[in-house]
Design a protein around this motif. Structure first.
Motif, PDB file in Angstrom:
ATOM      1  N   ARG A  53       0.986  -1.086  -0.288  1.00 35.37           N
ATOM      2  CA  ARG A  53       0.276   0.091  -0.072  1.00 35.37           C
ATOM      3  C   ARG A  53       1.106   0.982   0.073  1.00 35.37           C
ATOM      4  O   ARG A  53       1.758   1.391   0.676  1.00 35.37           O
ATOM      5  CB  ARG A  53      -0.168  -0.057   1.289  1.00 35.37           C
ATOM      6  N   CYS A  54       0.773   2.128  -0.629  1.00 30.68           N
ATOM      7  CA  CYS A  54       1.136   3.829  -0.314  1.00 30.68           C
ATOM      8  C   CYS A  54       0.767   4.300   0.855  1.00 30.68           C
ATOM      9  O   CYS A  54      -0.647   4.168   1.102  1.00 30.68           O
ATOM     10  CB  CYS A  54       1.036   4.346  -1.859  1.00 30.68           C
ATOM     11  N   VAL A  55       1.573   5.587   0.617  1.00 31.62           N
ATOM     12  CA  VAL A  55       0.967   6.216   2.022  1.00 31.62           C
ATOM     13  C   VAL A  55      -0.029   6.373   1.871  1.00 31.62           C
ATOM     14  O   VAL A  55      -0.743   6.740   3.350  1.00 31.62           O
ATOM     15  CB  VAL A  55       2.362   7.822   2.630  1.00 31.62           C
ATOM     16  N   ASN A  56      -0.992   7.713   1.198  1.00 37.13           N
ATOM     17  CA  ASN A  56      -1.589   7.906   1.352  1.00 37.13           C
ATOM     18  C   ASN A  56      -2.927   6.578   1.619  1.00 37.13           C
ATOM     19  O   ASN A  56      -4.007   6.853   2.128  1.00 37.13           O
ATOM     20  CB  ASN A  56      -1.938   8.764   0.400  1.00 37.13           C
ATOM     21  N   ASP A  57      -2.836   6.094   0.794  1.00 36.46           N
ATOM     22  CA  ASP A  57      -3.963   4.863   1.332  1.00 36.46           C
ATOM     23  C   ASP A  57      -4.296   4.440   2.293  1.00 36.46           C
ATOM     24  O   ASP A  57      -4.662   3.289   2.850  1.00 36.46           O
ATOM     25  CB  ASP A  57      -3.687   3.545   0.897  1.00 36.46           C
ATOM     26  N   ILE A  58      -2.702   4.261   2.664  1.00 40.56           N
ATOM     27  CA  ILE A  58      -2.637   3.406   4.324  1.00 40.56           C
ATOM     28  C   ILE A  58      -2.478   4.683   5.711  1.00 40.56           C
ATOM     29  O   ILE A  58      -3.432   4.495   6.345  1.00 40.56           O
ATOM     30  CB  ILE A  58      -1.119   3.832   4.753  1.00 40.56           C
ATOM     31  N   ARG A  59      -2.919   6.179   5.535  1.00 43.45           N
ATOM     32  CA  ARG A  59      -3.331   7.480   6.031  1.00 43.45           C
ATOM     33  C   ARG A  59      -4.505   7.073   6.098  1.00 43.45           C
ATOM     34  O   ARG A  59      -5.105   7.872   6.766  1.00 43.45           O
ATOM     35  CB  ARG A  59      -2.835   8.434   5.226  1.00 43.45           C
ATOM     36  N   ASP A  60      -5.179   6.581   4.502  1.00 42.01           N
ATOM     37  CA  ASP A  60      -6.705   7.395   4.723  1.00 42.01           C
ATOM     38  C   ASP A  60      -7.417   6.280   5.838  1.00 42.01           C
ATOM     39  O   ASP A  60      -8.559   6.444   6.446  1.00 42.01           O
ATOM     40  CB  ASP A  60      -7.303   6.996   3.607  1.00 42.01           C
ATOM     41  N   LEU A  61      -6.883   5.157   5.853  1.00 44.84           N
ATOM     42  CA  LEU A  61      -7.322   3.706   7.349  1.00 44.84           C
ATOM     43  C   LEU A  61      -7.498   4.833   8.784  1.00 44.84           C
ATOM     44  O   LEU A  61      -8.221   4.788   9.551  1.00 44.84           O
ATOM     45  CB  LEU A  61      -6.580   3.239   7.524  1.00 44.84           C
ATOM     46  N   PHE A  62      -6.692   5.746   9.111  1.00 42.53           N
ATOM     47  CA  PHE A  62      -6.915   6.318  10.272  1.00 42.53           C
ATOM     48  C   PHE A  62      -7.294   7.633  10.376  1.00 42.53           C
ATOM     49  O   PHE A  62      -7.231   8.349   9.681  1.00 42.53           O
ATOM     50  CB  PHE A  62      -5.121   6.263  10.990  1.00 42.53           C
ATOM     51  N   GLU A  63      -7.306   8.332  11.740  1.00 44.39           N
ATOM     52  CA  GLU A  63      -7.378   9.470  12.039  1.00 44.39           C
ATOM     53  C   GLU A  63      -6.363   9.923  12.374  1.00 44.39           C
ATOM     54  O   GLU A  63      -6.265  10.288  13.250  1.00 44.39           O
ATOM     55  CB  GLU A  63      -8.407   9.688  12.963  1.00 44.39           C
ATOM     56  N   VAL A  64      -5.362   9.605  11.856  1.00 39.56           N
ATOM     57  CA  VAL A  64      -3.597  10.768  12.216  1.00 39.56           C
ATOM     58  C   VAL A  64      -2.938  11.672  10.913  1.00 39.56           C
ATOM     59  O   VAL A  64      -3.912  11.298   9.728  1.00 39.56           O
ATOM     60  CB  VAL A  64      -3.157   8.973  12.120  1.00 39.56           C
TER      61      VAL A  64
END
Lengths: 90, 90
Positions: free
Chosen positions: B34-45
DNA sequence: TATAAATATAATAATATAATAATATTGAAA
DNA sequence: TTTCAATATTATTATATTATTATATTTATA
């Protein structure tokens, strides 16, 4: 009891194992229950420090203890799970 | 490469997994890179925070990444080991 | 080659963890 | 019932981790 399924619970167990001293304690307890001084003798660590680490392992659900005379014996709550966990890292 | 056999190395891997956000990242990467933004979208972070967590996973030997166009894709170095590790806690 | 999107780095502040030192508690035996 | 051995607790200090904010880097494309 002991091991948790949710995210925080899992992270907590990993955190409990994320210290060399605590990991060594767990490896020792895989051999069977041990009292505090037996554990202490394995390390160059003060008694209160060992007690603190044992406490962390306890509230994380990794170990529990029972009184045996004037000794307090610690043991793994789920030794087979821990054995598997550590085997994966070999 | 990646997973270690010695005490400190093992403790380091447990430490890498000892945070809910990082544990979630690992669970996501079990599905594939997964790319960073895909991962980022999973969390409120925030994005920098995700980057920091990814960096911790990287230097702990849990993940690596590769450039793919303008995306940076992260993947598990030893997905089967991590799958086993997480399965033990179920 | 200027710009935008994606990601990383750096600095900081807040919080958590670790080790240490001092003291307290508990159980057994004298 | 005092004493001792075993262990726990507390407070303190040192250090590490976390999240945040601001800024920098990189890559693709206009």
């Amino acid at each position: 009891m002991g091991f948790q399924n949710n995210l925080k619970g899992k992270a907590q167990i990993f955190k409990a194992l994320a210290h060399p001293t605590r990991l060594s304690i767990v490896e020792k307890l895989l051999e069977g229950e041990r009292c505090v001084n037996d554990i202490r003798d394995l390390f160059e660590v003060t008694q209160p420090n060992i007690s603190q680490h044992l406490n962390i392992l306890k509230y994380s659900g990794v170990v529990d203890c029972r009184q045996k005379g004037n000794l307090r014996c610690y043991f793994l709550i789920e030794p087979e799970k821990l054995r598997k966990l550590l085997n994966v890292l070999k």
